[in-house]
Design a protein around this motif. Structure first.
Motif, mmCIF file in Angstrom:
data_model
loop_
_atom_site.group_PDB
_atom_site.id
_atom_site.type_symbol
_atom_site.label_atom_id
_atom_site.label_comp_id
_atom_site.label_asym_id
_atom_site.label_seq_id
_atom_site.Cartn_x
_atom_site.Cartn_y
_atom_site.Cartn_z
ATOM 1 N N ALA A 66 41.684 64.227 -79.448
ATOM 2 C CA ALA A 66 40.519 65.083 -79.177
ATOM 3 C C ALA A 66 40.524 66.327 -80.053
ATOM 4 N N GLY A 67 41.686 66.916 -80.279
ATOM 5 C CA GLY A 67 41.749 68.131 -81.078
ATOM 6 C C GLY A 67 41.273 67.941 -82.507
ATOM 7 N N PRO A 68 41.802 66.954 -83.238
ATOM 8 C CA PRO A 68 41.285 66.746 -84.593
ATOM 9 C C PRO A 68 39.789 66.458 -84.641
ATOM 10 N N TYR A 69 39.283 65.699 -83.673
ATOM 11 C CA TYR A 69 37.848 65.439 -83.687
ATOM 12 C C TYR A 69 37.042 66.698 -83.348
ATOM 13 N N ALA A 70 37.566 67.546 -82.469
ATOM 14 C CA ALA A 70 36.911 68.836 -82.223
ATOM 15 C C ALA A 70 36.921 69.674 -83.496
ATOM 16 N N ALA A 71 38.052 69.664 -84.227
ATOM 17 C CA ALA A 71 38.137 70.415 -85.478
ATOM 18 C C ALA A 71 37.101 69.937 -86.487
ATOM 19 N N LEU A 72 36.889 68.634 -86.549
ATOM 20 C CA LEU A 72 35.879 68.094 -87.460
ATOM 21 C C LEU A 72 34.492 68.612 -87.106
ATOM 22 N N GLU A 73 34.166 68.650 -85.816
ATOM 23 C CA GLU A 73 32.866 69.183 -85.401
ATOM 24 C C GLU A 73 32.746 70.668 -85.733
ATOM 25 N N LEU A 74 33.839 71.420 -85.625
ATOM 26 C CA LEU A 74 33.812 72.841 -85.975
ATOM 27 C C LEU A 74 33.543 73.027 -87.465
ATOM 28 N N VAL A 75 34.166 72.194 -88.283
ATOM 29 C CA VAL A 75 33.915 72.279 -89.727
ATOM 30 C C VAL A 75 32.454 71.976 -90.034
ATOM 31 N N ARG A 76 31.872 71.059 -89.298
ATOM 32 C CA ARG A 76 30.465 70.712 -89.512
ATOM 33 C C ARG A 76 29.499 71.786 -89.029
ATOM 34 N N HIS A 77 29.982 72.727 -88.208
ATOM 35 C CA HIS A 77 29.099 73.749 -87.615
ATOM 36 C C HIS A 77 29.709 75.141 -87.760
ATOM 37 N N PRO A 78 29.823 75.636 -88.981
ATOM 38 C CA PRO A 78 30.441 76.956 -89.181
ATOM 39 C C PRO A 78 29.628 78.107 -88.605
ATOM 40 N N GLU A 79 28.373 77.853 -88.230
ATOM 41 C CA GLU A 79 27.582 78.925 -87.619
ATOM 42 C C GLU A 79 28.201 79.429 -86.319
ATOM 43 N N ILE A 80 29.070 78.632 -85.703
ATOM 44 C CA ILE A 80 29.777 79.072 -84.503
ATOM 45 C C ILE A 80 30.601 80.320 -84.800
ATOM 46 N N PHE A 81 31.020 80.490 -86.050
ATOM 47 C CA PHE A 81 31.979 81.529 -86.400
ATOM 48 C C PHE A 81 31.360 82.713 -87.132
ATOM 49 N N ARG A 82 30.065 82.937 -86.976
ATOM 50 C CA ARG A 82 29.451 84.048 -87.688
ATOM 51 C C ARG A 82 30.106 85.374 -87.282
ATOM 52 N N HIS A 83 30.264 86.226 -88.254
ATOM 53 C CA HIS A 83 30.779 87.597 -88.102
ATOM 54 C C HIS A 83 32.293 87.691 -87.986
ATOM 55 N N PHE A 84 33.015 86.607 -88.158
ATOM 56 C CA PHE A 84 34.473 86.738 -88.239
ATOM 57 C C PHE A 84 35.049 85.612 -89.082
ATOM 58 N N ASN A 85 36.327 85.761 -89.430
ATOM 59 C CA ASN A 85 37.002 84.800 -90.293
ATOM 60 C C ASN A 85 37.714 83.738 -89.455
ATOM 61 N N LEU A 233 37.009 60.451 -74.319
ATOM 62 C CA LEU A 233 37.252 61.228 -75.530
ATOM 63 C C LEU A 233 36.086 62.168 -75.808
ATOM 64 N N GLU A 234 34.872 61.700 -75.561
ATOM 65 C CA GLU A 234 33.706 62.556 -75.795
ATOM 66 C C GLU A 234 33.752 63.800 -74.922
ATOM 67 N N ALA A 235 34.132 63.644 -73.646
ATOM 68 C CA ALA A 235 34.219 64.796 -72.751
ATOM 69 C C ALA A 235 35.331 65.744 -73.170
ATOM 70 N N ARG A 236 36.446 65.195 -73.628
ATOM 71 C CA ARG A 236 37.567 66.032 -74.044
ATOM 72 C C ARG A 236 37.214 66.851 -75.278
ATOM 73 N N VAL A 237 36.552 66.224 -76.240
ATOM 74 C CA VAL A 237 36.115 66.958 -77.423
ATOM 75 C C VAL A 237 35.133 68.057 -77.024
ATOM 76 N N ALA A 238 34.183 67.728 -76.154
ATOM 77 C CA ALA A 238 33.196 68.721 -75.721
ATOM 78 C C ALA A 238 33.862 69.890 -75.012
ATOM 79 N N ALA A 239 34.879 69.619 -74.190
ATOM 80 C CA ALA A 239 35.581 70.691 -73.488
ATOM 81 C C ALA A 239 36.297 71.609 -74.468
ATOM 82 N N GLN A 240 36.920 71.031 -75.486
ATOM 83 C CA GLN A 240 37.625 71.857 -76.460
ATOM 84 C C GLN A 240 36.652 72.677 -77.295
#
Length: 268
Positions: A66-85, A233-240
């Motif tokens: 679940a963690g690596p797949y959550a990381a992949l979604e984060l890479v696809r959506h960098p707008e989550i991280f606006r205003h910080f590094n 797995l879908e729920a676990r990724v969503a929770a992370q």
């Protein structure tokens, strides 16, 4: 979202590298292990040179997808991280994923190798970590096959109110909170395990990544756990992902965090 199982580390590395190139991530690499690539990524705030920094890592246990797949979604959506590094290590143990085991190909639990490291995986990771400097908040994404709900470990040297409860509340929108009062020999209260840092570091000869980070790089750290057998797995990724968004909101509202009291500079 598609999450193929078993997670193929070679295919995953190529997918996340492609996603990073399309979404303005700076790409780096830890020293490879055998033929396995171990990319990691940075994304920078556009509005500040001294913005807070969030660290995220996962993929240290090869039976926790679940963690690596959550990381992949984060890479696809960098707008989550606006205003910080952001610093993101998505695949620390590719040989474990290839074998489908918690440990690496040599049978070593990499998340117990950060005090006196001996594996190529963790020696390489520490080399990368030493280049990073101070991190304001760290998150390590994990899974637990024995529990039925989400829970987390909190390490906090700051004077700020902790956000463990908010993270758990967000995760509980997807998976219930674990109700056991003892988890992995630690006292838990409605899914939250708070550890005393000094005693923890001195009493544990085999350090987890989170211990190393709290000693050398950050004043606030969370290790998140989703139940790998009791939820999809879908729920676990969503929770992370929900947990990371809470951390992102917290950093946007805070000035860079500092320890509540000075600590001696550790030798590395």
């Amino acid at each position: 979202m598609s999450f193929p199982l078993p997670l193929d580390p070679a295919a995953y590395a190529q997918t996340i590298l492609s996603a990073a190139s399309q979404n303005d991530w700076e790409t780096h690499a830890i020293s490879p292990v055998g033929s396995w690539q171990r990319p990691w990524f940075r994304h920078y705030a556009s509005n500040s040179t001294d913005a807070p920094c969030l660290y995220i890592s996962t993929g240290i246990h090869g039976d926790e997808p679940a963690g690596p797949y959550a990381a992949l979604e984060l890479v696809r959506h960098p707008e989550i991280f606006r205003h910080f590094n952001v610093i993101l290590f998505p695949l620390l143990n590719p040989s474990g994923f290839a074998a489908g085991t918690r440990e690496n190909a040599a049978g070593v639990d990499l998340n117990r190798d950060y005090n006196h490291p001996r594996t190529d995986e963790i020696l390489g990771h520490i080399v990368a970590l030493r280049s990073l400097g101070q991190i304001d908040l760290s998150i390590c994404l994990h899974e637990d096959w024995e529990t039925k709900g989400v829970y987390l470990y909190e390490l906090n040297r700051t004077s700020h109110a902790a956000i463990g409860r908010k993270i758990l509340a967000a995760m509980s929108s997807h998976i219930p909170i674990e109700q056991a009062t003892v988890i992995e020999e630690s006292t838990a209260e409605n899914g939250l395990i708070v550890r005393e840092i000094g005693e923890l570091l001195s009493s544990r000869p085999h350090w987890a990544e989170a211990f190393y980070l709290i000693q050398h790089h950050t004043a606030l750290g969370y290790t998140l756990e989703t139940p790998s057998k009791a939820a999809s797995l879908e729920a676990r990724v969503a929770a992370q992902l929900a947990a990371v968004e809470v951390a992102a909101d917290f950093l946007r509202q805070q000035r860079p965090l500092a320890p509540s009291a000075p600590k001696a500079a550790p030798s590395q």
